[in-house]
Design an enzyme around this catalytic site. Structure first.
Site, mmCIF file in Angstrom:
data_model
loop_
_atom_site.group_PDB
_atom_site.id
_atom_site.type_symbol
_atom_site.label_atom_id
_atom_site.label_comp_id
_atom_site.label_asym_id
_atom_site.label_seq_id
_atom_site.Cartn_x
_atom_site.Cartn_y
_atom_site.Cartn_z
ATOM 1 N N MET A 1 48.745 79.049 -24.647
ATOM 2 C CA MET A 1 47.923 80.041 -25.339
ATOM 3 C C MET A 1 48.709 81.331 -25.482
ATOM 4 S SD MET A 1 44.097 81.421 -24.447
ATOM 5 C CE MET A 1 44.545 82.260 -22.932
ATOM 6 N N CYS A 2 48.742 81.865 -26.692
ATOM 7 C CA CYS A 2 49.420 83.124 -26.973
ATOM 8 C C CYS A 2 48.534 83.965 -27.879
ATOM 9 C CB CYS A 2 50.762 82.880 -27.658
ATOM 10 S SG CYS A 2 51.943 81.937 -26.658
ATOM 11 N N GLY A 3 48.911 85.204 -28.067
ATOM 12 C CA GLY A 3 48.178 86.088 -28.965
ATOM 13 C C GLY A 3 49.095 86.632 -30.036
ATOM 14 N N ARG A 32 45.789 86.570 -23.370
ATOM 15 C CA ARG A 32 46.355 85.418 -24.068
ATOM 16 C C ARG A 32 47.861 85.298 -23.854
ATOM 17 N NH1 ARG A 32 42.870 83.022 -27.631
ATOM 18 N NH2 ARG A 32 44.654 81.872 -28.460
#
Length: 301
Positions: A1-3, A32
């Site tokens: 999960m990243c932003g 995130r």
């Protein structure tokens, strides 16, 4: 999960506030991506015959002053530069290929993060707030910016593995998702002359776009072809000299939100990253359609 987050200013009067507007957007994505963060900002263009590069050292207290003196002596070209934490922004009146060759000889451990007329890429390990403060994001000026907060899942937490990744002159990419065919595609692209510094799957996506653009594709054509060439799930934000683009894979399981007013276009993985923007309560807000490209660009000068 990243932003991922991006902000494109339609109103030039806001350009002096770009960093101030963007900083809370990036920091809102901390949950995130707490491992590393980075951003690509566009502005302060160089003139005809000049190239602008962002260089970043892999060690603290690197002697950039000595490097610049050696570079000036080797190329004999007019230049200007300033240091920002572990990075410098170099403006030099020379061919990019000649500058890259000289840097490869003089400073093989220094990374060229970006090159072009306008782009600066700054990134590193740490919380988004730490990265913002390290590089003075809040005081930066420019026309548009994209950023990323990373939670590492498939490769090591390093400065090199942080986003954004450069994809060519004034082009860069940030990515939320995972690619399942990046090992095979990396091998194929290496045979085409594309170099990679990490095992990060996003760098493969960036390399693929760089290769397609080298073949003469437009950005739109290159992104269209990526929908078939890249297996997996992803949301991409792509920075260009004159604007930015957003595209999601056909399944679109990675979140994204867009907002537009008369003053700006903004995108983020979650709405909370947009909530600090002025006039957001009156903005047109929507979820980007899967496998559909969105591009905002001003006319070239």
């Amino acid at each position: 999960m990243c932003g991922i987050v991006g902000l494109y200013l339609k109103n030039p009067a806001l350009e002096s506030q770009l960093g101030k507007l963007f900083e809370p957007m990036l920091e809102a994505m901390t949950d995130r991506g707490p491992d590393s963060a980075g951003f690509a900002i566009y502005g302060d263009e160089v003139g005809e015959g000049w190239v602008k590069l962002t260089l970043q050292a892999t060690t603290e207290h690197y002697d950039f002053k000595a490097l610049i003196a050696a570079l000036e002596g080797k190329l004999g070209a007019p230049l200007d530069w300033f240091q920002n934490a572990s990075a410098i922004v170099l403006k030099i009146k020379a061919e990019e290929a000649a500058v890259r060759a000289a840097l490869g000889e003089l400073a093989p451990t220094v990374r060229i993060m970006s090159a072009g007329k306008s782009i600066e890429i700054l990134k590193g390990m740490g919380l988004p707030k730490e990265i913002s403060e390290r590089f003075g994001l809040g005081s930066m000026k420019g026309s548009h910016i994209i950023g990323h907060t990373r939670m590492a899942t498939e490769s090591a937490v390093t400065m090199e593995g942080s986003h954004p990744f450069s994809t060519g002159a004034d082009l860069c990419l940030v990515h939320n998702g995972s690619l399942s065919n990046h090992f095979r595609l990396r091998q194929e692209l290496r045979r085409e002359g594309i170099n990679f510094d990490t095992e990060n799957d996003t760098e493969v996506a960036a390399g693929y776009l760089a290769w397609r653009l080298q073949q003469g594709d437009s950005l739109k054509t290159a992104l269209d072809s990526s929908l078939e060439a890249l297996d997996g799930f992803f949301t991409f934000a792509i920075g260009t000299r004159n604007g930015f683009a957003v595209i999601r894979d056909p399944i679109a399981c990675k979140p994204a939100i867009l907002a537009e007013t008369d003053d700006y276009v903004a995108m983020a993985s979650e709405y909370q990253a947009l909530s600090s923007l002025p006039g957001i309560e009156k903005a047109k807000v929507w979820e980007p359609v899967p496998a559909t490209m969105y591009i905002w660009e001003r006319e070239s000068a």
